[in-house]
Design an enzyme around this catalytic site. Structure first.
Site, short mmCIF file in Angstrom:
data_model
loop_
_atom_site.label_atom_id
_atom_site.label_comp_id
_atom_site.label_asym_id
_atom_site.label_seq_id
_atom_site.Cartn_x
_atom_site.Cartn_y
_atom_site.Cartn_z
CE LYS A 141 -11.43 2.97 -11.22
NZ LYS A 141 -11.93 2.24 -10.04
N GLY A 142 -4.82 4.63 -10.27
CA GLY A 142 -3.70 4.46 -9.16
C GLY A 142 -2.58 5.76 -9.82
CG ASP A 194 4.81 -4.91 -4.67
OD1 ASP A 194 5.60 -5.41 -3.79
OD2 ASP A 194 3.78 -6.23 -3.84
CE LYS A 238 4.24 -2.89 -1.92
NZ LYS A 238 3.62 -2.81 -0.87
CG ASP A 273 -6.44 0.19 -3.99
OD1 ASP A 273 -5.53 0.53 -4.90
OD2 ASP A 273 -7.67 -0.17 -3.90
P1 IMP Z 1 2.65 -5.43 -9.15
O1 IMP Z 1 3.04 -6.02 -7.92
O2 IMP Z 1 4.49 -4.67 -9.51
O3 IMP Z 1 2.81 -5.72 -10.56
O4 IMP Z 1 1.56 -3.81 -8.91
C1 IMP Z 1 0.55 -3.66 -9.27
C2 IMP Z 1 -0.22 -3.12 -8.92
O5 IMP Z 1 -0.43 -3.74 -7.34
C3 IMP Z 1 0.17 -1.34 -8.47
O6 IMP Z 1 0.06 -0.70 -9.78
C4 IMP Z 1 -1.29 -0.95 -7.72
O7 IMP Z 1 -2.01 -0.65 -7.57
C5 IMP Z 1 -0.96 -2.45 -6.35
N1 IMP Z 1 0.13 -2.15 -4.99
C6 IMP Z 1 1.70 -3.11 -5.56
N2 IMP Z 1 1.43 -1.96 -3.71
C7 IMP Z 1 0.79 -1.75 -3.53
C8 IMP Z 1 0.52 -1.38 -2.22
O8 IMP Z 1 1.63 -1.84 -1.64
N3 IMP Z 1 -0.71 -0.87 -1.73
C9 IMP Z 1 -1.80 -0.14 -3.08
N4 IMP Z 1 -1.77 -0.87 -4.16
C10 IMP Z 1 -0.19 -1.73 -3.89
MG MG Z 2 -1.78 0.48 -9.79
#
Ligand code: IMP
Ligand code: MG
Length: 178
Positions: A42-43, A102, A131, A159
């Site tokens: 949903k983000g 992230d 990030k 979120d």
């Molecule tokens: P990934 O770590 O790149 O796989 O990120 C996956 C998902 O984690 C992202 O699409 C966000 O939904 C969530 N996420 C990562 N970092 C943050 C943060 O700092 N705040 C909130 N959600 C995060």
């Molecule tokens: Mg997301």
């Protein structure tokens, strides 16, 4: 400012300006190409909505739901696709739209899934936030609006346990308060 937010990293005006530039970039980069934007629910929602209103070239849109089971502030298991796409992407250029990258584990999984299953012409990633210090796999978005420090953030789609996506700014989450 919400009491669960420690400090504001990006205010509404800065974000809107950043997304406007992103729309112009998409226009230039995908001019004369068959483009489909796929938002990760949903983000992606606030970013996605504003991004498409800043794109002037023809494009299709679609959505996927991907769950990374991030119970608190750390992703726990492999992502799970809970809702797939409904458009045919075979002869199209795909731009995955997400609010934040992230570790990149989620987007790597989704990118490879789409490439292997549908063989589109290309799959790239656009995010509102990046990030880079959090990376666990080597995957970069083709475009990101803002690079931020390695802190857990909320707002503009990001979120904490499903809440705070609706904040009209991006802020660092206060880890000690609910
Ligand atoms: P990934 O770590 O790149 O796989 O990120 C996956 C998902 O984690 C992202 O699409 C966000 O939904 C969530 N996420 C990562 N970092 C943050 C943060 O700092 N705040 C909130 N959600 C995060
Ligand atoms: Mg997301």
């Amino acid at each position: 400012m919400d009491k669960r937010v420690e400090k504001i990293l990006l205010n509404t005006e800065e974000i809107q300006e950043g997304i406007k530039k992103a729309g112009q970039w998409v226009d230039d980069h995908y001019k004369d190409k068959d483009l489909i934007l796929i938002g990760l629910l949903k983000g992606c929602l606030p970013f996605f909505g504003q991004l498409i209103s800043n794109i002037t070239i023809d494009c299709l849109i679609d959505f996927m739901s991907v769950s990374s089971w991030r119970g608190s502030t750390e992703a726990q298991t492999l992502p799970l696709i809970t809702q797939g796409i409904s458009e045919n992407i075979m002869n199209k250029h795909v731009l995955l739209v997400d609010e934040i990258i992230d570790s990149a584990l989620t987007l790597k999984y989704v990118k490879e899934y789409l490439q292997e299953k549908y063989k589109p012409l290309s799959v790239e990633i656009i995010t509102l936030l990046d990030k880079p210090e959090g990376r666990k796999v080597d995957l970069q978005p083709i475009y990101r609006c803002f690079e931020i420090e390695n802190k857990f953030v909320v707002g503009y789609g990001c979120d904490y346990q499903g809440k705070l996506r609706n904040l009209p700014y991006v802020g660092v989450f206060k880890q000690d308060k609910k």
